[in-house]
Design a protein around this motif. Structure first.
Motif, PDB file in Angstrom:
ATOM      1  N   VAL A   1      -1.463  18.709  -4.056  1.00  0.00           N
ATOM      2  CA  VAL A   1      -1.578  17.396  -4.713  1.00  0.00           C
ATOM      3  C   VAL A   1      -0.233  16.980  -5.322  1.00  0.00           C
ATOM      4  CG1 VAL A   1      -2.677  16.154  -6.627  1.00  0.00           C
ATOM      5  CG2 VAL A   1      -4.076  17.521  -5.079  1.00  0.00           C
ATOM      6  N   ASP A   2       0.469  17.918  -5.945  1.00  0.00           N
ATOM      7  CA  ASP A   2       1.779  17.588  -6.512  1.00  0.00           C
ATOM      8  C   ASP A   2       2.764  17.189  -5.413  1.00  0.00           C
ATOM      9  OD1 ASP A   2       1.188  17.893  -9.214  1.00  0.00           O
ATOM     10  OD2 ASP A   2       1.540  20.055  -9.177  1.00  0.00           O
ATOM     11  N   PHE A   3       2.744  17.941  -4.307  1.00  0.00           N
ATOM     12  CA  PHE A   3       3.616  17.590  -3.180  1.00  0.00           C
ATOM     13  C   PHE A   3       3.303  16.171  -2.701  1.00  0.00           C
ATOM     14  CE2 PHE A   3       3.541  17.069   1.450  1.00  0.00           C
ATOM     15  CZ  PHE A   3       4.906  16.995   1.677  1.00  0.00           C
ATOM     16  N   LEU A   4       2.004  15.894  -2.585  1.00  0.00           N
ATOM     17  CA  LEU A   4       1.556  14.591  -2.101  1.00  0.00           C
ATOM     18  C   LEU A   4       2.044  13.467  -3.024  1.00  0.00           C
ATOM     19  CD1 LEU A   4      -0.285  13.504   0.115  1.00  0.00           C
ATOM     20  CD2 LEU A   4      -2.181  13.625  -1.473  1.00  0.00           C
ATOM     21  N   HIS A   5       1.898  13.671  -4.327  1.00  0.00           N
ATOM     22  CA  HIS A   5       2.356  12.658  -5.283  1.00  0.00           C
ATOM     23  C   HIS A   5       3.861  12.420  -5.166  1.00  0.00           C
ATOM     24  CE1 HIS A   5      -1.383  13.212  -8.007  1.00  0.00           C
ATOM     25  NE2 HIS A   5      -1.494  12.106  -7.312  1.00  0.00           N
ATOM     26  N   GLY A   6       4.615  13.515  -5.057  1.00  0.00           N
ATOM     27  CA  GLY A   6       6.069  13.394  -4.938  1.00  0.00           C
ATOM     28  C   GLY A   6       6.468  12.677  -3.663  1.00  0.00           C
ATOM     29  N   PHE A   7       5.803  13.040  -2.565  1.00  0.00           N
ATOM     30  CA  PHE A   7       6.118  12.416  -1.280  1.00  0.00           C
ATOM     31  C   PHE A   7       5.804  10.922  -1.319  1.00  0.00           C
ATOM     32  CE2 PHE A   7       5.856  11.096   3.053  1.00  0.00           C
ATOM     33  CZ  PHE A   7       6.758  11.902   3.738  1.00  0.00           C
ATOM     34  N   CYS A   8       4.610  10.584  -1.829  1.00  0.00           N
ATOM     35  CA  CYS A   8       4.192   9.176  -1.880  1.00  0.00           C
ATOM     36  C   CYS A   8       5.117   8.355  -2.779  1.00  0.00           C
ATOM     37  CB  CYS A   8       2.756   9.058  -2.377  1.00  0.00           C
ATOM     38  SG  CYS A   8       1.548   9.666  -1.202  1.00  0.00           S
ATOM     39  N   LEU A   9       5.526   8.960  -3.886  1.00  0.00           N
ATOM     40  CA  LEU A   9       6.432   8.287  -4.816  1.00  0.00           C
ATOM     41  C   LEU A   9       7.713   7.863  -4.095  1.00  0.00           C
ATOM     42  CD1 LEU A   9       6.390   7.908  -7.967  1.00  0.00           C
ATOM     43  CD2 LEU A   9       7.925   9.854  -8.082  1.00  0.00           C
ATOM     44  N   ALA A  10       8.284   8.786  -3.328  1.00  0.00           N
ATOM     45  CA  ALA A  10       9.503   8.488  -2.567  1.00  0.00           C
ATOM     46  C   ALA A  10       9.210   7.471  -1.470  1.00  0.00           C
ATOM     47  CB  ALA A  10      10.058   9.776  -1.968  1.00  0.00           C
ATOM     48  N   GLU A  11       8.067   7.666  -0.816  1.00  0.00           N
ATOM     49  CA  GLU A  11       7.684   6.789   0.294  1.00  0.00           C
ATOM     50  C   GLU A  11       7.548   5.336  -0.182  1.00  0.00           C
ATOM     51  OE1 GLU A  11       4.331   8.338   2.397  1.00  0.00           O
ATOM     52  OE2 GLU A  11       4.538   6.903   4.027  1.00  0.00           O
ATOM     53  N   ILE A  12       6.873   5.158  -1.315  1.00  0.00           N
ATOM     54  CA  ILE A  12       6.679   3.808  -1.851  1.00  0.00           C
ATOM     55  C   ILE A  12       8.011   3.183  -2.250  1.00  0.00           C
ATOM     56  CG2 ILE A  12       5.738   2.530  -3.829  1.00  0.00           C
ATOM     57  CD1 ILE A  12       3.381   4.594  -3.648  1.00  0.00           C
ATOM     58  N   SER A  13       8.862   3.989  -2.888  1.00  0.00           N
ATOM     59  CA  SER A  13      10.177   3.483  -3.303  1.00  0.00           C
ATOM     60  C   SER A  13      10.971   2.989  -2.104  1.00  0.00           C
ATOM     61  CB  SER A  13      10.979   4.583  -3.996  1.00  0.00           C
ATOM     62  OG  SER A  13      10.249   5.120  -5.058  1.00  0.00           O
ATOM     63  N   ILE A  14      10.960   3.797  -1.040  1.00  0.00           N
ATOM     64  CA  ILE A  14      11.731   3.438   0.147  1.00  0.00           C
ATOM     65  C   ILE A  14      11.114   2.218   0.830  1.00  0.00           C
ATOM     66  CG2 ILE A  14      12.470   4.217   2.437  1.00  0.00           C
ATOM     67  CD1 ILE A  14      12.574   7.091   1.184  1.00  0.00           C
ATOM     68  N   ALA A  15       9.763   2.217   0.940  1.00  0.00           N
ATOM     69  CA  ALA A  15       9.081   1.100   1.596  1.00  0.00           C
ATOM     70  C   ALA A  15       9.320  -0.207   0.837  1.00  0.00           C
ATOM     71  CB  ALA A  15       7.585   1.393   1.696  1.00  0.00           C
ATOM     72  N   LYS A  16       9.274  -0.124  -0.508  1.00  0.00           N
ATOM     73  CA  LYS A  16       9.467  -1.317  -1.338  1.00  0.00           C
ATOM     74  C   LYS A  16      10.869  -1.878  -1.134  1.00  0.00           C
ATOM     75  CE  LYS A  16       7.377  -1.430  -5.736  1.00  0.00           C
ATOM     76  NZ  LYS A  16       7.403  -0.878  -7.094  1.00  0.00           N
ATOM     77  N   LYS A  17      11.832  -0.963  -1.047  1.00  0.00           N
ATOM     78  CA  LYS A  17      13.222  -1.392  -0.918  1.00  0.00           C
ATOM     79  C   LYS A  17      13.510  -1.995   0.451  1.00  0.00           C
ATOM     80  CE  LYS A  17      17.467   0.221  -2.405  1.00  0.00           C
ATOM     81  NZ  LYS A  17      18.406   1.294  -2.094  1.00  0.00           N
ATOM     82  N   ASN A  18      12.945  -1.362   1.463  1.00  0.00           N
ATOM     83  CA  ASN A  18      13.218  -1.833   2.816  1.00  0.00           C
ATOM     84  C   ASN A  18      12.216  -2.878   3.287  1.00  0.00           C
ATOM     85  OD1 ASN A  18      15.308   0.030   2.869  1.00  0.00           O
ATOM     86  ND2 ASN A  18      13.994   1.616   3.726  1.00  0.00           N
ATOM     87  N   LYS A  19      11.222  -3.159   2.407  1.00  0.00           N
ATOM     88  CA  LYS A  19      10.191  -4.165   2.711  1.00  0.00           C
ATOM     89  C   LYS A  19       9.481  -3.898   4.041  1.00  0.00           C
ATOM     90  CE  LYS A  19      11.725  -7.206  -0.649  1.00  0.00           C
ATOM     91  NZ  LYS A  19      11.046  -7.371  -1.858  1.00  0.00           N
ATOM     92  N   ILE A  20       9.446  -2.658   4.445  1.00  0.00           N
ATOM     93  CA  ILE A  20       8.714  -2.313   5.673  1.00  0.00           C
ATOM     94  C   ILE A  20       7.954  -1.007   5.474  1.00  0.00           C
ATOM     95  CG2 ILE A  20      10.024  -3.419   7.536  1.00  0.00           C
ATOM     96  CD1 ILE A  20      11.497  -0.507   7.592  1.00  0.00           C
ATOM     97  N   GLN A  21       6.923  -0.838   6.253  1.00  0.00           N
ATOM     98  CA  GLN A  21       6.261   0.454   6.303  1.00  0.00           C
ATOM     99  C   GLN A  21       7.070   1.303   7.269  1.00  0.00           C
ATOM    100  OE1 GLN A  21       4.660   1.226   3.881  1.00  0.00           O
ATOM    101  NE2 GLN A  21       2.538   1.488   4.464  1.00  0.00           N
TER     102      GLN A  21
END
Lengths: 207, 207
Positions: B165-185
């Motif tokens: 669960v901790d790994f998942l939270h960390g991964f998603c946190l980075a994923e969302i940050s990158i997706a938000k910045k690049n405006k793409i999935q």
């Protein structure tokens, strides 16, 4: 005309801006931090702040540089595979409890400590990988080198490094949330972290 | 006097409040969300909103219940150790590529999808574990049961669940940050996640 004194004054205001920025970012959050608020806090004209840092991005980069100053572990200890912590156990070489993993655990723990101390700045790093200061770049390279030394496969070393960092971010995120709510540093969480990282590192690195 | 119609109207306004709340929380962030802003958005008197939800806490709990409705995987498939995904590979039983891990990977992936869709609500969950709706409690129990089935050690199963669960939270946190910045999935991140979770689950669960 006294140039050395002028330089000293520049450095001292520069440091004052950085320290107050770090304090504000951690207290108010990234979204609420602005150069205007900062200038108000240190009783400076916002334009004067721009004299020291030409943009918020530049200011953030300098804050990160200050916070992560001397962050990379001693290069000698890493390259020689020696942990910084001295063990009190008197064991023969064959009985030594996997000293290899200790350096890696210490490196991960040192990042965790920074994260707990400066969560908002560390979150900024996550969102702005282009703002990574050289000290963290160096830390990253050393982390991969240290894992590669243990698994002898650079691609796998990179994957393991990423998994460890993601785990760390997730753990710290929960830790900060809980600490903030209970207004205390939770010793239980410290021991939970040590137990988890001990388990995880061994599972990931044992062939 | 028409009680069924009155009830229907209550349910429909209730749902409207919930849906708009979820939309606002995800768009504006947890800190900026307030009942006042919500009432303004749906053109209701703030006091009327309180008629439906007596507190922000109650409203948040109901939002989470709605978002995680039917979240728990099919109990039968978990207890029988069958993955939901049907494999096209025609293999004899002994050649099957570790079907045991598939259920677990699917469960983790389903939480990741919720997290990516509702990051702010999931962050709220992390900060307010007392607001965990029954559906997530059930999911948590099933996750531990599934891991315990594979490692036959309840304490270790809990530790592994927490690490995942901790790994998942960390991964998603980075994923969302990158997706938000690049405006793409980012499809690259999707494949990185599948690779990481595949590697991690096997390392953690293989004896």
């Amino acid at each position: 005309m006294n140039p050395p004194q002028k330089k000293k004054k520049f450095v001292s205001i520069n440091q004052k801006i950085l320290k107050e920025s770090i304090r504000l970012i951690e207290r108010e959050g990234l979204d609420r931090f602005s150069l205007r608020k900062l200038a108000e806090k240190i009783k400076m004209d916002p334009m004067a702040v721009y004299h020291y840092f030409s943009s918020k991005k530049e200011l953030m980069f300098s804050c990160l540089q200050l916070v992560f100053k001397n962050f990379s572990p001693n290069k000698d200890s890493v390259s020689k595979g020696k942990p910084k912590t001295k063990t009190n156990l008197k064991l023969s070489h064959s009985q030594q409890p996997e000293p290899d993993f200790l350096i890696l655990q210490e490196m991960i723990d040192s990042y965790r400590k920074k994260y707990l101390q400066y969560p908002n700045l560390c979150k900024y790093l996550l969102i702005h990988p282009e703002s990574i200061p050289p000290e963290i770049e160096e830390y990253n390279h050393m982390l991969i080198r240290e894992i590669d030394r243990l698994v002898s496969n650079l691609e796998e070393a990179r994957l393991i490094r990423d998994i460890l960092v993601d785990f760390l971010h997730g753990f710290c995120l929960a830790e900060i949330s809980i600490a903030k709510k209970n207004k205390i540093q939770n010793l239980e969480l410290e021991s939970k972290f040590q137990k988890s990282i001990h388990f995880l590192v061994r599972k990931l690195l044992r062939s």
